[in-house]
Scaffold this active site. Sequence first.
Site, PDB file in Angstrom:
ATOM      1  N   GLY A   1       2.698  -1.334   4.259  1.00 16.58           N
ATOM      2  CA  GLY A   1       2.544   0.216   3.993  1.00 16.58           C
ATOM      3  C   GLY A   1       3.737   0.842   3.768  1.00 16.58           C
ATOM      4  N   GLY A   2       4.402   1.454   4.563  1.00 16.41           N
ATOM      5  CA  GLY A   2       5.745   2.283   4.444  1.00 16.41           C
ATOM      6  C   GLY A   2       6.748   1.543   3.724  1.00 16.41           C
TER       7      GLY A   2
ATOM      8  N   SER B   1       3.643  -2.224  10.214  1.00 15.60           N
ATOM      9  CA  SER B   1       4.940  -2.052  10.417  1.00 15.60           C
ATOM     10  C   SER B   1       5.590  -3.427  10.053  1.00 15.60           C
ATOM     11  CB  SER B   1       5.314  -1.880  11.760  1.00 15.60           C
ATOM     12  OG  SER B   1       4.815  -0.539  12.186  1.00 15.60           O
TER      13      SER B   1
ATOM     14  N   ASN C   1       0.864  -1.076  -0.177  1.00 14.58           N
ATOM     15  CA  ASN C   1      -0.011  -0.092  -0.016  1.00 14.58           C
ATOM     16  C   ASN C   1       0.881   1.344  -0.089  1.00 14.58           C
ATOM     17  OD1 ASN C   1      -1.928   2.014   0.532  1.00 14.58           O
ATOM     18  ND2 ASN C   1      -2.276   1.304   2.758  1.00 14.58           N
ATOM     19  N   TRP C   2       0.974   1.783  -1.155  1.00 11.04           N
ATOM     20  CA  TRP C   2       1.901   3.062  -1.272  1.00 11.04           C
ATOM     21  C   TRP C   2       1.346   4.275  -0.624  1.00 11.04           C
ATOM     22  CZ3 TRP C   2       3.677   3.674  -7.050  1.00 11.04           C
ATOM     23  CH2 TRP C   2       4.675   2.628  -7.376  1.00 11.04           C
ATOM     24  N   LYS C   3       0.221   4.056   0.128  1.00 11.87           N
ATOM     25  CA  LYS C   3      -0.647   5.261   0.716  1.00 11.87           C
ATOM     26  C   LYS C   3      -0.473   6.388  -0.042  1.00 11.87           C
ATOM     27  CE  LYS C   3       0.750   3.569   5.173  1.00 11.87           C
ATOM     28  NZ  LYS C   3       0.071   3.429   6.356  1.00 11.87           N
TER      29      LYS C   3
ATOM     30  N   HIS D   1      -9.504   0.531   5.316  1.00 16.69           N
ATOM     31  CA  HIS D   1      -8.413   0.911   6.211  1.00 16.69           C
ATOM     32  C   HIS D   1      -8.503   1.830   7.137  1.00 16.69           C
ATOM     33  CE1 HIS D   1      -4.298   1.981   6.531  1.00 16.69           C
ATOM     34  NE2 HIS D   1      -3.740   1.123   5.796  1.00 16.69           N
TER      35      HIS D   1
ATOM     36  N   GLY E   1       2.177   1.901  10.907  1.00 15.07           N
ATOM     37  CA  GLY E   1       3.101   3.068  10.949  1.00 15.07           C
ATOM     38  C   GLY E   1       3.920   3.477  12.217  1.00 15.07           C
TER      39      GLY E   1
ATOM     40  N   GLU F   1      -5.267  -5.665  10.706  1.00 16.69           N
ATOM     41  CA  GLU F   1      -4.389  -4.245  10.799  1.00 16.69           C
ATOM     42  C   GLU F   1      -4.498  -3.933  12.347  1.00 16.69           C
ATOM     43  OE1 GLU F   1      -2.193  -3.424   7.176  1.00 16.69           O
ATOM     44  OE2 GLU F   1      -4.089  -2.047   7.240  1.00 16.69           O
TER      45      GLU F   1
ATOM     46  N   GLU G   1      -6.868   4.159   8.374  1.00 13.60           N
ATOM     47  CA  GLU G   1      -6.598   5.632   8.078  1.00 13.60           C
ATOM     48  C   GLU G   1      -7.808   6.380   7.457  1.00 13.60           C
ATOM     49  OE1 GLU G   1      -2.810   5.443   5.783  1.00 13.60           O
ATOM     50  OE2 GLU G   1      -1.875   4.757   7.554  1.00 13.60           O
TER      51      GLU G   1
HETATM   52  C1  PEP Z   1      -0.820  -0.029   5.950  1.00 10.12           C
HETATM   53  O1  PEP Z   1      -0.860   1.075   5.516  1.00 10.12           O
HETATM   54  O2  PEP Z   1      -1.760  -0.913   5.650  1.00 10.12           O
HETATM   55  C2  PEP Z   1       0.250  -0.549   6.686  1.00 10.12           C
HETATM   56  C3  PEP Z   1       0.122  -1.966   7.286  1.00 10.12           C
HETATM   57  O3  PEP Z   1       1.377   0.534   7.234  1.00 10.12           O
HETATM   58  P1  PEP Z   1       2.799   0.226   7.682  1.00 10.12           P
HETATM   59  O4  PEP Z   1       3.341  -1.022   6.930  1.00 10.12           O
HETATM   60  O5  PEP Z   1       3.327   1.443   7.561  1.00 10.12           O
HETATM   61  O6  PEP Z   1       2.556  -0.120   9.279  1.00 10.12           O
END
Ligand code: PEP
Length: 255
Positions: free
Chosen positions: A234-235, A213, A10-12, A95, A173, A167, A97
């Site tokens: 994500g990140g 993470s 997920n590039w966000k 999600h 994050g 999640e 967010e």
């Molecule tokens: C996500 O955005 O779904 C996620 C898991 O982010 P991160 O890996 O950065 O915690």
Amino acid sequence: MVKRKLVVGNWKMHGIVPETSIMLEKLKKEVEDIKKVEIVVCPPFVDLYTANISVNGTNIELGSQNVFYEEQGPYTGEISPLMLKGLCKYVIVGHSERRIHFLETDKIIAKKVAAAVRHGLTPILCVGDTLQDFNDGFSKITILSQLQAALHLITKDEVAKVVIAYEPVWAIGTGKNCSAKRATEVAKDIKHTIAELFGKAISEKMRVLYGGSVKAKNANVYFDDPDIDGVLVGGASVDHFEFAKIIKGAEKHTK
Ligand code: PEP
């Protein structure tokens, strides 16, 4: 039944259009020999068209980060499943967010899940507990009620197509990934609930991912577990090298 591991990036809100093909070119080279893992990249909406051309004929699939539930109409700023059809196979729904910053409710999320499956898109439904839930012992109740609410508008057969991503909000994050033991317990609870609501055959077909993470240094613990069918990253997915390392780990851990 042995399922292929699914690794979703997920590039966000990262990646402007001209960078999309460059980022994907680099990833394509890194993962061209991967056979046993399904790879999905979810760039921002505006990058999807370019990304679609870029991944054509490769082992990388695309997903969007959101979808609206109506097909068309006076919904300024929204993107419908009709618009995504043909551009991507997957769509992230619910999600945390979006739940937090855009106030998406279980009711909205259920409509989005239904709209996605009915247009041939595969929803990656995110569910997860907050730190408050965790500290108060309400994690299970939160996760399973989000799950049940999100799936109530679709049929049994449609449920089988949905991918669930556990999640924990406290892990997204933050650099604090959830232990594999706990992620497994939750994945089992999710599959058990699906079996109770829709039957064992459906729960066996369904895939449950862990997200929060995930980095190359901690990802492999999730691939060892048969109850976790992959990861949502994500990140770390914005860095093609790091993301490829995670994918290679999944390939190595697949029998
Ligand atoms: C996500 O955005 O779904 C996620 C898991 O982010 P991160 O890996 O950065 O915690």
